[in-house]
Design a protein around this motif. Structure first.
Motif, short mmCIF file in Angstrom:
data_model
loop_
_atom_site.label_atom_id
_atom_site.label_comp_id
_atom_site.label_asym_id
_atom_site.label_seq_id
_atom_site.Cartn_x
_atom_site.Cartn_y
_atom_site.Cartn_z
N VAL A 42 51.72 38.46 74.61
CA VAL A 42 52.10 38.14 73.28
C VAL A 42 51.22 38.29 72.09
N GLU A 43 49.97 37.80 72.65
CA GLU A 43 48.93 37.65 71.50
C GLU A 43 48.37 39.00 70.99
N THR A 44 48.19 39.90 71.80
CA THR A 44 47.42 41.23 71.25
C THR A 44 48.54 41.82 70.06
N PRO A 45 49.70 42.00 70.44
CA PRO A 45 50.39 42.89 69.32
C PRO A 45 50.49 41.87 68.16
N ALA A 46 50.75 40.62 68.52
CA ALA A 46 50.75 39.72 66.94
C ALA A 46 49.41 39.85 66.15
N ALA A 47 48.43 39.87 66.67
CA ALA A 47 47.00 40.02 66.19
C ALA A 47 46.97 41.60 65.59
N PHE A 48 47.50 42.40 66.20
CA PHE A 48 47.43 43.80 65.75
C PHE A 48 48.18 44.14 64.55
N ALA A 49 49.29 43.39 64.44
CA ALA A 49 50.38 43.44 63.34
C ALA A 49 49.40 42.67 62.09
N GLN A 50 48.77 41.58 62.38
CA GLN A 50 48.04 41.24 61.28
C GLN A 50 46.83 41.97 60.80
N LEU A 51 46.46 42.87 61.61
CA LEU A 51 45.17 43.92 61.32
C LEU A 51 45.79 45.02 60.38
N VAL A 52 47.06 45.27 60.88
CA VAL A 52 47.82 46.03 60.13
C VAL A 52 48.14 45.77 58.64
N CYS A 53 48.63 44.47 58.68
CA CYS A 53 48.76 43.99 57.29
C CYS A 53 47.68 43.80 56.48
N ALA A 54 46.41 43.51 56.87
CA ALA A 54 45.19 43.29 56.10
C ALA A 54 44.78 44.66 55.66
N ALA A 55 44.63 45.54 56.48
CA ALA A 55 44.49 47.14 56.35
C ALA A 55 45.23 47.54 55.25
N ALA A 56 46.52 47.08 55.23
CA ALA A 56 47.45 47.88 54.44
C ALA A 56 47.32 47.29 52.80
N GLU A 57 46.52 46.05 52.74
CA GLU A 57 46.18 45.48 51.31
C GLU A 57 45.10 46.48 50.79
N GLN A 58 44.60 47.04 51.49
CA GLN A 58 43.43 48.11 50.82
C GLN A 58 43.87 49.72 50.75
N GLY A 59 44.81 50.01 51.18
CA GLY A 59 45.39 51.32 51.16
C GLY A 59 46.26 51.90 52.27
N ALA A 60 46.45 53.12 52.34
CA ALA A 60 47.51 53.67 53.26
C ALA A 60 47.09 53.43 54.70
N VAL A 61 47.99 53.17 55.65
CA VAL A 61 47.60 53.00 57.08
C VAL A 61 48.38 54.03 57.94
N THR A 62 48.25 54.38 58.85
CA THR A 62 48.91 55.16 60.13
C THR A 62 48.82 54.19 61.11
N VAL A 63 49.82 53.77 61.67
CA VAL A 63 49.73 52.75 62.95
C VAL A 63 49.99 53.94 64.20
N ALA A 64 49.00 53.92 65.13
CA ALA A 64 49.15 55.05 66.24
C ALA A 64 49.48 54.24 67.31
N LEU A 65 50.66 54.27 68.20
CA LEU A 65 51.15 53.56 69.22
C LEU A 65 51.23 54.47 70.59
N GLU A 66 50.79 53.83 71.68
CA GLU A 66 50.87 54.34 72.86
C GLU A 66 52.41 54.46 73.23
N LEU A 67 53.13 55.30 72.42
CA LEU A 67 54.42 55.85 72.83
C LEU A 67 54.84 57.13 73.08
N PRO A 68 55.71 57.67 73.76
CA PRO A 68 55.80 59.20 73.72
C PRO A 68 56.14 59.63 72.62
N THR A 69 55.34 61.08 72.34
CA THR A 69 55.81 61.84 71.12
C THR A 69 56.97 62.32 70.80
N ALA A 70 57.69 62.39 71.95
CA ALA A 70 59.20 62.53 71.79
C ALA A 70 60.01 61.62 70.92
#
Length: 289
Positions: A42-70
């Motif tokens: 539970v904790e890691t995705p929640a913390a990662f979402a907050q990291l994305v939020c903080a990064a997005a305050e500064q500029g553009a963010v591409t979130v890369a996830l370990e999911l199939p390219t298809a």
């Protein structure tokens, strides 16, 4: 479906609350910020979402996830969905709605994290999601090293498509290592990225449970304490002889079940990772503090 709708109901907050010490990750030289996790918490995705939020305050963010390219077309549609229920329905039409990859990467916590990212985009933040797990099977004679190279290529493409973006990556901890993984004679994906432009964190193992697939089947598995149990936040400093640049300490973990309700507990389910062509993540025994 009921479980997925419950996850969708958890709305993201517009206020960012990243882990303490996260400011160290926003060095302008860092193009790739990689978080290496043990899937199924539970904790890691929640913390990662907050990291994305903080990064997005500064500029553009591409979130890369370990999911199939298809799965990229569905991810694009998910981001453009106008409501939570519609967004979840899109995910359910993918591996999130099956047991094929119910190893933690398609957990309820991951759905909640992705919804939080979609909400950021709806609020006007410049964020997108990119899948980077290679969908094409490699030839039998091509070992795991080729798969790691393919992952690195996909991450490089994600960066090149949006050169103005910082790329935040959530991936299994082995793939996030910058050094050779001797046990499997493996050069992980992160080791192929430009070293000075890449910062990697390993999520500290501080006890609790993770929902993942092991030899005894898929389900909640206990985690040993291998790091200072009281530590919290982003803690920079070489780990395991430079395998990672720091740790993300979130405390004891809570297992997050797969988003799909009908999930198999049989040993056969543990082979799904092998069919997908990746090494399951595991704790590094030498990770101590």
């Amino acid at each position: 479906m009921i479980a997925m709708l419950a996850a969708a109901a958890l709305l993201a907050s517009s206020a960012c609350s990243p882990p303490s010490g996260a400011e160290a990750l926003w060095n302008p030289d860092y193009r790739f910020v990689i978080v290496g996790e043990l899937h199924g918490t539970v904790e890691t995705p929640a913390a990662f979402a907050q990291l994305v939020c903080a990064a997005a305050e500064q500029g553009a963010v591409t979130v890369a996830l370990e999911l199939p390219t298809a799965m990229q077309p569905q991810l694009d549609a998910f981001l453009e969905a106008t409501d939570d229920v519609g967004a979840v329905a899109i995910l359910q039409s993918t591996i999130f709605g099956s047991v094929e990859m119910a190893d933690g990467r398609t957990s309820l916590a991951m759905v909640e994290m992705m919804q939080a990212i979609r909400h950021l985009k709806a609020e006007g933040r410049d964020v997108t999601i990119r899948a980077f797990q290679p969908s094409n099977r490699r030839p039998a004679s091509f070992d795991q090293n080729y798969y790691e190279l393919d992952m690195a290529v996909e991450l490089t493409r994600a960066a090149a498509e949006r050169p103005e973006s910082r790329v935040l990556v959530l991936v299994g901890n082995i793939h996030a290592s910058k050094t050779r993984f001797d046990r499997f004679d493996l050069m992980p994906a992160a080791s192929h990225l430009p070293r000075k432009e890449t910062v990697t964190l390993n999520v500290a193992q501080q006890g609790g449970q993770a929902w993942n697939c092991q030899a005894d089947g898929c389900g909640p598995h206990g985690l040993m304490v291998r790091y200072d149990a009281e530590a919290r936040g982003v803690i920079m400093g070489p780990v395991s002889e430079g395998a990672w640049d720091g740790v993300l300490a979130l405390g004891p973990m809570t297992a997050s079940v797969p988003a799909v309700e009908e999930r198999s507990q049989s040993p056969a389910a543990t082979s799904s990772g092998a069919r997908a062509g990746f090494v399951h993540t595991e704790p590094y025994p030498e990770l101590t503090r």
